[in-house]
Motif scaffolding. Structure first.
Motif, PDB file in Angstrom:
ATOM      1  N   ILE A 163      35.146  55.801  70.832  1.00  0.00           N
ATOM      2  CA  ILE A 163      34.765  56.101  69.410  1.00  0.00           C
ATOM      3  C   ILE A 163      33.729  55.239  68.627  1.00  0.00           C
ATOM      4  O   ILE A 163      32.858  55.421  68.128  1.00  0.00           O
ATOM      5  N   PHE A 164      34.335  53.783  68.803  1.00  0.00           N
ATOM      6  CA  PHE A 164      33.427  52.758  68.531  1.00  0.00           C
ATOM      7  C   PHE A 164      31.952  52.755  68.879  1.00  0.00           C
ATOM      8  O   PHE A 164      31.040  52.485  67.973  1.00  0.00           O
ATOM      9  N   ASN A 165      32.082  52.919  69.953  1.00  0.00           N
ATOM     10  CA  ASN A 165      30.545  52.645  70.533  1.00  0.00           C
ATOM     11  C   ASN A 165      29.582  54.046  70.089  1.00  0.00           C
ATOM     12  O   ASN A 165      28.522  53.773  69.615  1.00  0.00           O
ATOM     13  N   THR A 166      30.339  55.181  69.897  1.00  0.00           N
ATOM     14  CA  THR A 166      29.661  56.375  69.341  1.00  0.00           C
ATOM     15  C   THR A 166      29.249  56.031  67.777  1.00  0.00           C
ATOM     16  O   THR A 166      28.142  56.384  67.741  1.00  0.00           O
ATOM     17  N   ILE A 167      30.121  55.526  67.209  1.00  0.00           N
ATOM     18  CA  ILE A 167      29.661  55.222  65.907  1.00  0.00           C
ATOM     19  C   ILE A 167      28.610  54.040  65.709  1.00  0.00           C
ATOM     20  O   ILE A 167      27.451  54.305  65.022  1.00  0.00           O
ATOM     21  N   LYS A 168      28.655  52.886  66.446  1.00  0.00           N
ATOM     22  CA  LYS A 168      27.809  51.735  66.571  1.00  0.00           C
ATOM     23  C   LYS A 168      26.299  52.484  66.961  1.00  0.00           C
ATOM     24  O   LYS A 168      25.556  52.018  66.374  1.00  0.00           O
ATOM     25  N   HIS A 169      26.106  53.231  67.941  1.00  0.00           N
ATOM     26  CA  HIS A 169      25.024  53.710  68.595  1.00  0.00           C
ATOM     27  C   HIS A 169      24.340  54.384  67.302  1.00  0.00           C
ATOM     28  O   HIS A 169      23.135  54.312  67.193  1.00  0.00           O
ATOM     29  N   SER A 170      25.232  55.303  66.647  1.00  0.00           N
ATOM     30  CA  SER A 170      24.568  56.313  65.550  1.00  0.00           C
ATOM     31  C   SER A 170      24.060  55.397  64.355  1.00  0.00           C
ATOM     32  O   SER A 170      23.048  55.636  63.906  1.00  0.00           O
ATOM     33  N   PHE A 171      25.043  54.154  64.053  1.00  0.00           N
ATOM     34  CA  PHE A 171      24.634  53.260  62.960  1.00  0.00           C
ATOM     35  C   PHE A 171      23.125  52.773  63.329  1.00  0.00           C
ATOM     36  O   PHE A 171      22.331  52.530  62.482  1.00  0.00           O
ATOM     37  N   GLU A 172      23.003  52.241  64.483  1.00  0.00           N
ATOM     38  CA  GLU A 172      21.866  51.370  64.904  1.00  0.00           C
ATOM     39  C   GLU A 172      20.548  52.421  65.024  1.00  0.00           C
ATOM     40  O   GLU A 172      19.593  52.060  64.650  1.00  0.00           O
ATOM     41  N   ASN A 173      20.762  53.672  65.505  1.00  0.00           N
ATOM     42  CA  ASN A 173      20.021  54.749  65.510  1.00  0.00           C
ATOM     43  C   ASN A 173      19.277  55.064  64.143  1.00  0.00           C
ATOM     44  O   ASN A 173      18.235  55.278  63.941  1.00  0.00           O
ATOM     45  N   PHE A 174      20.351  54.851  63.203  1.00  0.00           N
ATOM     46  CA  PHE A 174      19.845  55.015  61.736  1.00  0.00           C
ATOM     47  C   PHE A 174      19.215  53.763  60.924  1.00  0.00           C
ATOM     48  O   PHE A 174      18.860  53.907  59.903  1.00  0.00           O
ATOM     49  N   GLY A 175      19.008  52.818  62.090  1.00  0.00           N
ATOM     50  CA  GLY A 175      18.421  51.505  61.309  1.00  0.00           C
ATOM     51  C   GLY A 175      19.508  50.648  60.522  1.00  0.00           C
ATOM     52  O   GLY A 175      18.955  49.631  59.707  1.00  0.00           O
ATOM     53  N   PHE A 176      20.949  50.829  60.678  1.00  0.00           N
ATOM     54  CA  PHE A 176      21.871  49.871  60.241  1.00  0.00           C
ATOM     55  C   PHE A 176      21.970  48.830  61.153  1.00  0.00           C
ATOM     56  O   PHE A 176      21.833  48.772  62.531  1.00  0.00           O
ATOM     57  N   GLN A 177      22.171  47.672  60.613  1.00  0.00           N
ATOM     58  CA  GLN A 177      22.240  46.237  61.416  1.00  0.00           C
ATOM     59  C   GLN A 177      23.763  45.799  61.305  1.00  0.00           C
ATOM     60  O   GLN A 177      24.220  45.810  60.261  1.00  0.00           O
ATOM     61  N   PRO A 178      24.238  45.234  62.534  1.00  0.00           N
ATOM     62  CA  PRO A 178      25.584  44.760  62.488  1.00  0.00           C
ATOM     63  C   PRO A 178      25.603  43.426  61.759  1.00  0.00           C
ATOM     64  O   PRO A 178      24.712  42.692  61.973  1.00  0.00           O
ATOM     65  N   ILE A 179      26.774  43.205  60.956  1.00  0.00           N
ATOM     66  CA  ILE A 179      27.065  41.931  60.762  1.00  0.00           C
ATOM     67  C   ILE A 179      28.574  41.717  60.979  1.00  0.00           C
ATOM     68  O   ILE A 179      29.405  42.577  61.339  1.00  0.00           O
ATOM     69  N   GLU A 180      29.178  40.250  61.111  1.00  0.00           N
ATOM     70  CA  GLU A 180      30.442  40.229  61.187  1.00  0.00           C
ATOM     71  C   GLU A 180      31.025  39.057  60.260  1.00  0.00           C
ATOM     72  O   GLU A 180      30.210  38.112  60.280  1.00  0.00           O
ATOM     73  N   THR A 181      32.093  39.071  59.801  1.00  0.00           N
ATOM     74  CA  THR A 181      32.583  38.121  58.830  1.00  0.00           C
ATOM     75  C   THR A 181      33.832  37.407  59.189  1.00  0.00           C
ATOM     76  O   THR A 181      34.559  38.432  60.319  1.00  0.00           O
ATOM     77  N   PRO A 182      34.243  36.304  58.852  1.00  0.00           N
ATOM     78  CA  PRO A 182      35.367  35.654  59.449  1.00  0.00           C
ATOM     79  C   PRO A 182      36.700  36.592  59.035  1.00  0.00           C
ATOM     80  O   PRO A 182      36.683  37.228  58.213  1.00  0.00           O
ATOM     81  N   SER A 183      37.894  36.442  60.031  1.00  0.00           N
ATOM     82  CA  SER A 183      38.916  37.207  59.653  1.00  0.00           C
ATOM     83  C   SER A 183      39.691  36.961  58.312  1.00  0.00           C
ATOM     84  O   SER A 183      40.433  37.641  57.822  1.00  0.00           O
ATOM     85  N   PHE A 184      39.595  35.618  58.320  1.00  0.00           N
ATOM     86  CA  PHE A 184      40.108  35.082  56.743  1.00  0.00           C
ATOM     87  C   PHE A 184      39.002  34.463  56.028  1.00  0.00           C
ATOM     88  O   PHE A 184      38.218  34.092  56.502  1.00  0.00           O
ATOM     89  N   GLU A 185      39.439  34.843  54.756  1.00  0.00           N
ATOM     90  CA  GLU A 185      38.486  34.459  53.842  1.00  0.00           C
ATOM     91  C   GLU A 185      39.234  33.389  52.715  1.00  0.00           C
ATOM     92  O   GLU A 185      40.423  33.230  52.761  1.00  0.00           O
ATOM     93  N   ASN A 186      38.591  32.500  52.033  1.00  0.00           N
ATOM     94  CA  ASN A 186      39.111  31.850  50.956  1.00  0.00           C
ATOM     95  C   ASN A 186      39.714  32.883  50.066  1.00  0.00           C
ATOM     96  O   ASN A 186      39.236  33.787  49.705  1.00  0.00           O
ATOM     97  N   SER A 187      41.030  32.419  49.812  1.00  0.00           N
ATOM     98  CA  SER A 187      41.888  33.235  48.893  1.00  0.00           C
ATOM     99  C   SER A 187      40.921  33.870  47.476  1.00  0.00           C
ATOM    100  O   SER A 187      41.159  34.944  47.168  1.00  0.00           O
TER     101      SER A 187
END
Lengths: 557, 557
Positions: free
Chosen positions: A23-47
């Motif tokens: 499922i993840f890969n299908t969604i990812k592939h379509s996201f990129e196919n549509f020109g969306f770019q991935p980002i990742e943020t840290p698991s925890f943020e400042n409160s």
């Protein structure tokens, strides 16, 4: 100790990981196919990044991380301070009671001779003297009347921690209400910021907003980003609701174009079609239409009540809906004005025409109709692969922050499941972090629900499970090296293969190897090698043959 | 508020995500190619699963999650109890001091009339009376001598929280040492288990062990699992060391076969070769050889000192190494016995022969040599793609838990970087969770370091970045729908394409669209459509041409 995991969390087996990744890969592939770019943020943020962004309920459900080291330092200091001041307060109160008795209710002498009073209290500190002196001088009349009231109560006790004694506490509050917050020690809510500075991600939207503001100079706008990461919520776990779960979001910020709203309909359609999840319904609405309805019924505060009631049309009929609306305080005239909504069927174009007629009195409502018409017309003209688009005026999710398009996706008919996706447009995503007037629109895929729907519909059949295609039994040490060499060749031909690691030295151990092949559902088992020829058992048809390595490669690929 | 993220954590841009995913996917693909199956475990575990598994340092570095709700409830109860008992204790002490003065040092009457004493203390509770009475009765002589000692001190003060006053505290400890632990309130370390029941994953090995034990009845052994997930450590962040980072582990449990140790050498070779990271050195050792050396030098406690010193051979020469060994207390005779290690060069086979001669006196050592010879012979016979295997007796990582093979991978020569991978065999992985005698062997890939090495060597060139291949400019509203339809066709041919969402209504806005194409380094820009013919600019060669949609698809694919 019996090993277990925290409630609301899950271990995932290999099969589950494979299906989820599909499922993840299908969604990812379509996201990129549509020109969306991935980002990742840290698991925890400042409160401070997260707290206050999700309402009071959200603040409560955010997982907080304990500070490292001597995390109780500040709490300890506050407790000591509070206990000390509470002790002085108690001594003062004793002296006051004595004075009151002695002077038959006249406590003026007490206030006039505070230095004398203080001299009777052991270990009182200079700053405490100053504090109480200023307080008594500034609030003499107030204190006197509070005390009179206090003494009129019959019961009171004495103890060291004021929280324990309601009467004393009430007096304490009356006297020091301005300071009660600082000294209300060991209250869980009030101490959180002292012992925890970080918190686990609660959704992907707030970290995304933080990211956009923080990296605004590195980003090219409009910024089409996607993000697939876990989030954590201290919600009460229940069927289908977990404390750790993935969100899959695609958003565009920095564009107000309706083409983006069209594109998200296409994106939903593409992903669900690729997943084989045919027959989904993409429901769409526009916040401006809802505002227009509110304007027409003359009560914007009744909008939720109105849509909730309207949503029950199928179940309780027109009369039931009208009854509920009247009960909620919506006037009969108002209901009359939105009559068309009670026969709101037909094509999307029919509905739009009906809305246009109904919302003539509302400029904003008409703008909403026009916007929605552009989206609907475009989608109709472009065409969808397997989903259908349905205008739904009862769709009111995220009413507090969505400002334009509102989306929600329903699973194919016959599958009992809440929405499997949703989203909308928000005019000010990044304002909370100081970057004003950045419009955004985005959608989200509900992974866990999509998983359940696909499981129910048997759509995982095609997913390749992570298991070897070929297993080499290990019955004869003298053959092992040759087998390992053949395995190397298979692997470099991208065929998953392995040899059972331990050599069998008994009948039982040989059986164990066969059982391993069966349990892992391995398709081909090579038992032995005779003069360069492989003896292969096809476990599916149950047939044993001999072949060369090249033949095996051809057979398996 | 200036937005930021917690120290030691990172945001990842699209380019970084793409490069990281390239490494992850390569590792994953090889793991599965070798027959390993993925599992995933929750980000947080019950604290009892993690605490005590990584030593005292580890316990300190584990991120703890605050309980939900009124998490201070138990702490508050303890504080109130402690303050109350401390207050009674203080009153008792005041009375004792008075009694001591009154009776000129004789405190027997005090102990003989405890009920009288208690009657002078306000608000003393029955259970406290019982507590103090029992205590004074059971420990009369002890208390008396402690008190005498206490009164011989000149300074003492009085306050409510005993921790603040060293003398009183010392007396308190003397009197109530058995109870001091319970009432040592607000100590950070001692309260952690009261306010936190969950903790973030610290590595993948302990959760894996927990998983194996918990799911032992669903697992087919030998169990070849891989796991690629983030872990969290409250380490001081520094260059290359983060508080959130990924681990990529492959392990086999339930097999003692040396073929698994061979396979992991092949797996390292395969992954690094696929990444284009040629010229890595897979260092290998065996714990049993180290035990043999310890036996020969007659000092197993000096083993680490020995290997650390030996490791400096290149830098400080034989004399320097011998000097350091002597300083560390290794005898000259012992050093004499392991002479061959000082000229430890040549092929792996030479080294094995030399070790075999040297370790004749140690059965375990000889077993280690035999094991290692099997691995080295097999690997030599099978062949490696790009890595070289090097026997390294100074390799002593994880000495406390590894029991057989020890691995470490060095980056290609010329790249300054610590090890980019490591692992080994451990005989009892799951024992901590109650499943005894399960041998395991595994390796790990250091993602962040591999990333840095690949960046330095320019190995990311081939990675496809997540950006559209074709951008359609949006200068003319009348063309938009046609463009969006063409984009749909491109996307269904797996070509990443998008239209700039907002229509340009000025020269400046047109420039902005061109700038967007340049910033995102998009290869093909479609400017306009004339009678079904696309006007395409190749941004790399800077050439503008016209072509049909089919021609564009061919050109781009």
């Amino acid at each position: 100790m019996k090993p277990g995991i925290p409630k609301g969390t899950r271990d995932f087996s290999s099969t589950e990981v494979a299906k989820r990744n599909y499922i993840f890969n299908t969604i990812k592939h379509s996201f990129e196919n549509f020109g969306f770019q991935p980002i990742e943020t840290p698991s925890f943020e400042n409160s401070e990044t997260l707290m206050g962004k999700y309402g009071e309920e959200g603040d409560r459900l955010i997982f907080k991380i304990l500070n490292s080291g001597d995390y109780l330092k500040d709490v300890r200091r506050n407790v000591i301070e509070a206990v000390t001041i509470s002790s002085v307060f108690n001594s003062l109160l004793d002296l006051l009671i004595e004075a009151q008795k002695r002077e038959e209710g006249n406590i003026d002498p007490f206030f006039d001779n505070l230095d004398l009073v203080f001299s009777q209290i052991k270990n009182i500190k200079e700053d405490q003297k100053t504090f109480f002196k200023t307080f008594f001088t500034d609030n003499k009349e107030d204190v006197k009347s509070s005390l009179e009231l206090f003494f009129s109560e019959e019961v009171f006790e004495k103890d060291l921690i004021f929280e324990l004694i309601p009467f004393r506490e009430r007096l304490y509050k009356k006297l020091f209400s301005k300071h009660i917050d600082e000294i209300k020690v060991l209250d869980s809510k009030k101490n959180t910021s002292l012992i925890s500075e970080k918190a686990l991600r609660y959704d992907l939207t707030v970290p995304f907003a933080r990211y956009v503001v923080q990296h605004q100079n590195e980003i090219t706008f409009p910024f089409k980003r996607y993000q697939i990461q876990p989030v954590w919520r201290a919600d009460r776990p229940q069927k289908g609701r977990f404390r750790e779960f993935y969100q899959c979001d695609a958003d565009v910020v920095g564009s107000t174009s309706l083409w983006q709203e069209v594109e998200f309909v296409q994106l939903y359609d593409t992903v669900f079609s690729k997943l084989g999840l045919n027959g989904t319904t993409i429901k769409i609405n526009n916040r401006k239409i809802l505002s227009g309805i509110a304007e027409v019924i003359g009560a914007s505060d009744k909008l939720i009540d109105f849509t909730v009631a309207l949503d029950k049309l199928d179940k309780i009929g027109k009369d039931g809906v009208v009854k509920e609306m009247l009960e909620k305080g919506i006037s009969a005239e108002a209901i009359e004005k939105v009559q068309p909504l009670f026969n709101f069927s037909g094509s999307n174009q029919d509905k739009l025409a009906s809305l246009e007629a109904m919302l003539q009195g509302s400029e904003e409502g008409l703008q909403g109709v026009a916007d929605l018409k552009t989206v609907v017309d475009s989608v109709e003209s472009i065409g969808l692969d397997s989903a259908s688009l349905e205008l739904d005026v009862t769709l009111a999710r995220g009413l507090n922050y969505y400002t334009g398009a509102i989306y929600e996706v329903a699973a194919p008919e016959g599958v009992k499941m809440g929405s499997i996706g949703g989203g909308g447009r928000y005019d000010d995503l990044t304002g909370i972090f100081g970057l004003k007037d950045v419009s955004g629109v985005g959608i989200s895929f509900g992974l866990d629900r999509i998983y359940l729907v696909m499981e129910e519909l048997g759509l995982f059949e095609a997913v390749e499970l992570p298991k070897p295609k070929v297993l080499f039994l290990n019955f004869d040490e003298n053959e092992s090296l040759e087998k390992v060499k053949i395995i190397k060749t298979l692997r470099s031909n991208d065929i998953k293969a392995e040899m059972y690691p331990d050599v069998a030295t008994s009948n039982n151990q040989q059986k164990k190897q066969w059982k391993y092949a069966i349990n892992r559902e391995i398709e081909f088992v090579v038992t032995t090698i005779e003069n360069g020829t492989l003896v292969v058992k096809d476990m599916v048809v149950g047939e044993q043959t001999t072949c060369s390595l090249d033949e095996l490669i051809n057979k398996v690929q």
